[in-house]
Design an enzyme around this catalytic site. Structure first.
Site, PDB file in Angstrom:
ATOM      1  CG  HIS A  95      -0.712  48.597  55.482  1.00  0.00           C
ATOM      2  ND1 HIS A  95      -0.821  49.972  55.413  1.00  0.00           N
ATOM      3  CD2 HIS A  95       0.417  48.338  56.193  1.00  0.00           C
ATOM      4  CE1 HIS A  95       0.204  50.528  56.054  1.00  0.00           C
ATOM      5  NE2 HIS A  95       0.968  49.561  56.536  1.00  0.00           N
TER       6      HIS A  95
HETATM    7 CA    CA Z   1      -0.961  42.546  57.281  1.00  0.00          CA
END
Ligand code: CA
Ligand code: TV1
Ligand code: ZN
Length: 393
Positions: A184
């Site tokens: 992320h």
């Molecule tokens: Ca990513």
């Protein structure tokens, strides 16, 4: 010999600092700066350098790093020699400052220089885009998306992407940040939480508690206060192990296609973390070089300026293949590159009897069981499309 020529009607620039490679995070650490040299060599072996403007990049200044990072943090990173810095392994009693000195973000000689070089490449790329000397600028030495304004995180110390986007915001009204690293893109998302001029979208493996950094669920769309213009401008696409080229491509096109329609970005910042490839030492996906590169190819169809950053990628020869392939996409010779017989390249011996760009059927590394159902992926698309009702250019 391969007849690699400049693309018609637009300019691509390649930003590289050869002094990044000699830096070492430690023998067993997964981050290997030599993958950047491997990439550059492959790009040159194919003659792709003749189709681009090539720049040896300068280092970013303290003031430039200070545009995002705090002085406290930078001074500590800059002034303290590694041996005097606390380490949580060697000196478990000493306080760990700014998350530096653990196993993920070790302190090593030349750390500050290494960080300034990474940021320098990304900033040079942003400046070429700003002054219109380049339409696609490539900075594989950047892409360090986890760094916070006063904290190192997940192999990232300085957030070159945030610094580059701040530069782009001086010349362009809206920046679309896309992150295809398997992790992320939390640092970039957080940095632009309160503005509607940057929309961030990360695709990643999501399993809180188990997979780093644990954030980026479907409902993480930025702080939802009434008064925050940045609300709804963080989009997250949480995925499971083993996603394929076909699924990823469909997802990417529906999500990014819709974002492009609604947000109308003036420029794209694409983080091309190569740890989303099959066979990555840390990653969990089944993407092939072509599937990974298809993301850059799709972004290019919007016809707006773009910076392509590096990021993760822990199986160095696959990283080099992916980024060399994506360079070929940028200069529009990917079809040619796919057909070139690798026997002709001086790099063949380093790629042990394999094709440099394996055909679509060939699998990089061991394929993983695919844990992404069509139903779940359809739900994700639906959810993102609903969220985009709140986004208007
Ligand atoms: Ca990513
Ligand atoms: C030294 C030696 C460090 C071997 C780190 C994998 C190592 C990892 C190592 C590792 C490793 C992580 C965590 C655990 C949080 C920690 C560049 C509770 C075999 C952009 C960063 C991943 C990814 C950090 C960076 C993660 C990027 N995974 N071997 N460390 N603690 N850290 O899980 O997004 O690619 O793994
Ligand atoms: Zn990663």
């Amino acid at each position: 010999e391969y007849n690699i020529t400049r693309p018609k009607g637009y300019t691509v620039s390649y930003h590289f600092n050869p002094d990044m490679e000699p830096h070492h995070f430690g023998l067993t650490h997964p981050m290997k700066p030599f993958r950047l040299t491997l990439t550059k060599s492959l790009v040159t072996a194919y003659g792709m350098n003749f189709a681009m403007d090539n720049y040896n990049t300068r280092i970013a200044t303290y003031e430039e790093l200070n545009s995002f990072h705090t002085s406290d943090y930078l001074d500590y990173l800059h002034m303290t020699p590694p041996e005097e810095m606390p380490r949580d392994i060697d000196n478990p009693d000493k306080e760990v400052k700014f998350n530096l000195g653990g196993s993920d973000c070790p302190l090593f000689h030349g750390l500050y220089d290494y960080c300034s070089m990474s940021a320098g490449s990304s900033l040079d790329a942003a400046r070429k885009i700003c002054n219109k000397q380049s339409d696609i600028a490539i900075a594989w030495g950047g892409g360090l998306h986890h760094a916070k304004k006063s904290e190192a995180s997940g192999f990232c110390y300085i957030n070159d992407i945030v610094i580059a986007i701040l530069q782009l915001l001086r010349c362009y009204p809206r920046v679309l940040y896309i992150d295809i690293d398997v992790h992320h893109g939390d640092g970039v998302e957080e940095a632009f939480h309160s503005t509607d001029r940057v929309l961030t979208c990360s695709f990643h493996k999501y399993a809180p508690e188990v997979f780093f950094p644990g954030t980026g669920g479907l409902d993480d769309t930025g702080p939802k206060s009434e008064h925050n213009p940045g609300a709804h401008h963080a989009i997250n696409v949480p995925l499971n192990d083993g996603i394929t080229d076909e699924q990823y491509g469909h997802l990417f096109q529906s999500v990014i296609g819709k974002i492009n329609e609604k947000f109308r970005p003036s420029v794209i910042a694409l983080q091309c973390g190569a740890d989303s490839l099959a066979g990555d030492r840390l990653g969990r996906f089944n993407l092939q070089v072509q599937g990974h590169g298809a993301c850059a190819k799709f972004c290019k169809t919007f016809g707006i300026p773009m910076i392509m950053f590096g990021g993760g990628g822990y199986t160095p020869r696959n990283v080099a293949r992916a980024w060399a392939y994506e360079t070929s996409v940028a200069i529009d010779v990917d079809e040619k590159i796919n057909k070139i017989i690798p026997e002709h390249t001086p790099w063949r011996k380093h790629f042990v009897q394999e094709e440099l760009f394996p055909s679509l059927e060939q699998i990089l590394g061991e394929p993983r069981a695919n844990r992404n159902s069509q139903k779940r992926l359809q739900e994700i698309i639906q959810h993102v499309h609903e969220q985009l009702r709140f986004v208007n250019a």
